[in-house]
Write a protein that holds these residues in place. Sequence first.
Motif, PDB file in Angstrom:
ATOM      1  N   UNK A 258     -66.523 -52.235 -40.611  1.00 43.51           N
ATOM      2  CA  UNK A 258     -66.478 -51.319 -41.767  1.00 43.51           C
ATOM      3  C   UNK A 258     -65.230 -50.281 -41.582  1.00 43.51           C
ATOM      4  N   UNK A 259     -64.686 -49.812 -42.915  1.00 42.10           N
ATOM      5  CA  UNK A 259     -63.680 -48.766 -42.758  1.00 42.10           C
ATOM      6  C   UNK A 259     -64.359 -47.402 -42.967  1.00 42.10           C
ATOM      7  N   UNK A 260     -63.386 -46.388 -42.720  1.00 46.04           N
ATOM      8  CA  UNK A 260     -63.761 -45.069 -42.708  1.00 46.04           C
ATOM      9  C   UNK A 260     -64.694 -44.588 -44.421  1.00 46.04           C
ATOM     10  N   UNK A 261     -64.392 -45.352 -45.220  1.00 42.34           N
ATOM     11  CA  UNK A 261     -65.162 -45.104 -46.563  1.00 42.34           C
ATOM     12  C   UNK A 261     -66.646 -45.818 -46.323  1.00 42.34           C
ATOM     13  N   UNK A 262     -67.092 -46.549 -45.325  1.00 36.59           N
ATOM     14  CA  UNK A 262     -68.173 -47.155 -45.121  1.00 36.59           C
ATOM     15  C   UNK A 262     -68.029 -48.542 -45.733  1.00 36.59           C
ATOM     16  N   UNK A 263     -67.215 -48.821 -46.059  1.00 38.01           N
ATOM     17  CA  UNK A 263     -66.990 -50.293 -47.078  1.00 38.01           C
ATOM     18  C   UNK A 263     -66.656 -51.465 -45.806  1.00 38.01           C
ATOM     19  N   UNK A 264     -67.243 -52.474 -45.971  1.00 38.96           N
ATOM     20  CA  UNK A 264     -67.088 -53.668 -45.237  1.00 38.96           C
ATOM     21  C   UNK A 264     -65.756 -54.323 -45.399  1.00 38.96           C
ATOM     22  N   UNK A 265     -64.835 -54.175 -44.545  1.00 39.44           N
ATOM     23  CA  UNK A 265     -63.463 -54.623 -44.521  1.00 39.44           C
ATOM     24  C   UNK A 265     -63.188 -55.950 -43.980  1.00 39.44           C
ATOM     25  N   UNK A 266     -64.189 -56.408 -42.878  1.00 39.25           N
ATOM     26  CA  UNK A 266     -64.013 -57.494 -42.117  1.00 39.25           C
ATOM     27  C   UNK A 266     -65.569 -58.167 -42.280  1.00 39.25           C
ATOM     28  N   UNK A 267     -65.838 -59.042 -42.932  1.00 33.93           N
ATOM     29  CA  UNK A 267     -67.239 -59.586 -43.054  1.00 33.93           C
ATOM     30  C   UNK A 267     -67.654 -59.957 -41.605  1.00 33.93           C
ATOM     31  N   UNK A 268     -68.967 -59.842 -41.487  1.00 35.27           N
ATOM     32  CA  UNK A 268     -69.646 -60.097 -40.133  1.00 35.27           C
ATOM     33  C   UNK A 268     -69.913 -61.675 -39.803  1.00 35.27           C
ATOM     34  N   UNK A 269     -68.497 -62.568 -39.876  1.00 36.19           N
ATOM     35  CA  UNK A 269     -68.536 -63.858 -39.710  1.00 36.19           C
ATOM     36  C   UNK A 269     -68.189 -64.190 -38.368  1.00 36.19           C
ATOM     37  N   UNK A 270     -67.733 -63.437 -37.276  1.00 33.53           N
ATOM     38  CA  UNK A 270     -67.281 -63.657 -36.092  1.00 33.53           C
ATOM     39  C   UNK A 270     -68.300 -63.184 -34.952  1.00 33.53           C
ATOM     40  N   UNK A 271     -68.059 -64.044 -33.684  1.00 32.69           N
ATOM     41  CA  UNK A 271     -68.746 -63.799 -32.529  1.00 32.69           C
ATOM     42  C   UNK A 271     -67.970 -62.400 -32.210  1.00 32.69           C
ATOM     43  N   UNK A 272     -68.368 -61.738 -31.441  1.00 34.32           N
ATOM     44  CA  UNK A 272     -67.822 -60.329 -30.862  1.00 34.32           C
ATOM     45  C   UNK A 272     -66.394 -60.792 -30.250  1.00 34.32           C
ATOM     46  N   UNK A 273     -66.262 -61.915 -29.350  1.00 33.21           N
ATOM     47  CA  UNK A 273     -65.083 -62.203 -28.771  1.00 33.21           C
ATOM     48  C   UNK A 273     -64.009 -62.480 -29.777  1.00 33.21           C
ATOM     49  N   UNK A 274     -64.129 -63.339 -30.621  1.00 28.54           N
ATOM     50  CA  UNK A 274     -63.326 -63.479 -31.801  1.00 28.54           C
ATOM     51  C   UNK A 274     -63.024 -62.271 -32.616  1.00 28.54           C
ATOM     52  N   UNK A 275     -63.830 -61.474 -32.829  1.00 29.81           N
ATOM     53  CA  UNK A 275     -63.495 -60.286 -33.345  1.00 29.81           C
ATOM     54  C   UNK A 275     -62.660 -59.370 -32.518  1.00 29.81           C
ATOM     55  N   UNK A 276     -62.650 -59.368 -31.196  1.00 34.96           N
ATOM     56  CA  UNK A 276     -61.735 -58.857 -30.416  1.00 34.96           C
ATOM     57  C   UNK A 276     -60.555 -59.359 -30.276  1.00 34.96           C
ATOM     58  N   UNK A 277     -60.394 -60.690 -30.499  1.00 32.30           N
ATOM     59  CA  UNK A 277     -59.076 -61.193 -30.331  1.00 32.30           C
ATOM     60  C   UNK A 277     -58.330 -61.213 -31.542  1.00 32.30           C
ATOM     61  N   UNK A 278     -58.957 -60.907 -32.779  1.00 32.21           N
ATOM     62  CA  UNK A 278     -58.278 -61.043 -33.887  1.00 32.21           C
ATOM     63  C   UNK A 278     -57.960 -59.538 -34.408  1.00 32.21           C
ATOM     64  N   UNK A 279     -58.896 -58.569 -34.109  1.00 32.83           N
ATOM     65  CA  UNK A 279     -58.614 -57.362 -34.671  1.00 32.83           C
ATOM     66  C   UNK A 279     -58.610 -56.166 -33.637  1.00 32.83           C
TER      67      UNK A 279
END
Length: 145
Positions: free
Chosen positions: A123-144
């Motif tokens: 979620x971004x600084x406005x509280x809005x979801x910017x990357x939907x929760x579709x990833x494992x934590x490892x995938x999220x770390x690798x991508x973002x």
Amino acid sequence: MKIIFLSSLFLFLSIKTFSQYQKVYRFDEYQKNWALVKTKSGTFGFIDKNKKAVVAPIYFKIEKFGIIHPDFALVKSIADTYGLINREGKEVTPAIYEKIGKFGDFTKGFAVVESTTNHFGLIDENGKESVPPNYSLEELKMKFQ
């Protein structure tokens, strides 16, 4: 007679409005001119000094502002999920997440959110979801990160 009736009505309504709360905490502890209130059913919200609800008492728990973001307070729903409210009392992130991390811990300007299905997003600084929760934590770390 009219004055007595109106005074009695005002007193009754004041007691009735305030009696819905099991406890009214100190004003200004969470937010200026607000008091945390706890209902008889155990839910929390905020009222202003005029006893008007600023945040409806629908949450199981409300953290103090500034713990995970300077402008937001973490709220926990009765369904055991988390969201965020802002300093105006508006829900900026719906209470649909298993967890919400601290802003900036993962990457600057964002907080990690975990879905109830154990997937992660941002979620971004406005509280809005910017990357939907579709990833494992490892995938999220690798991508973002």
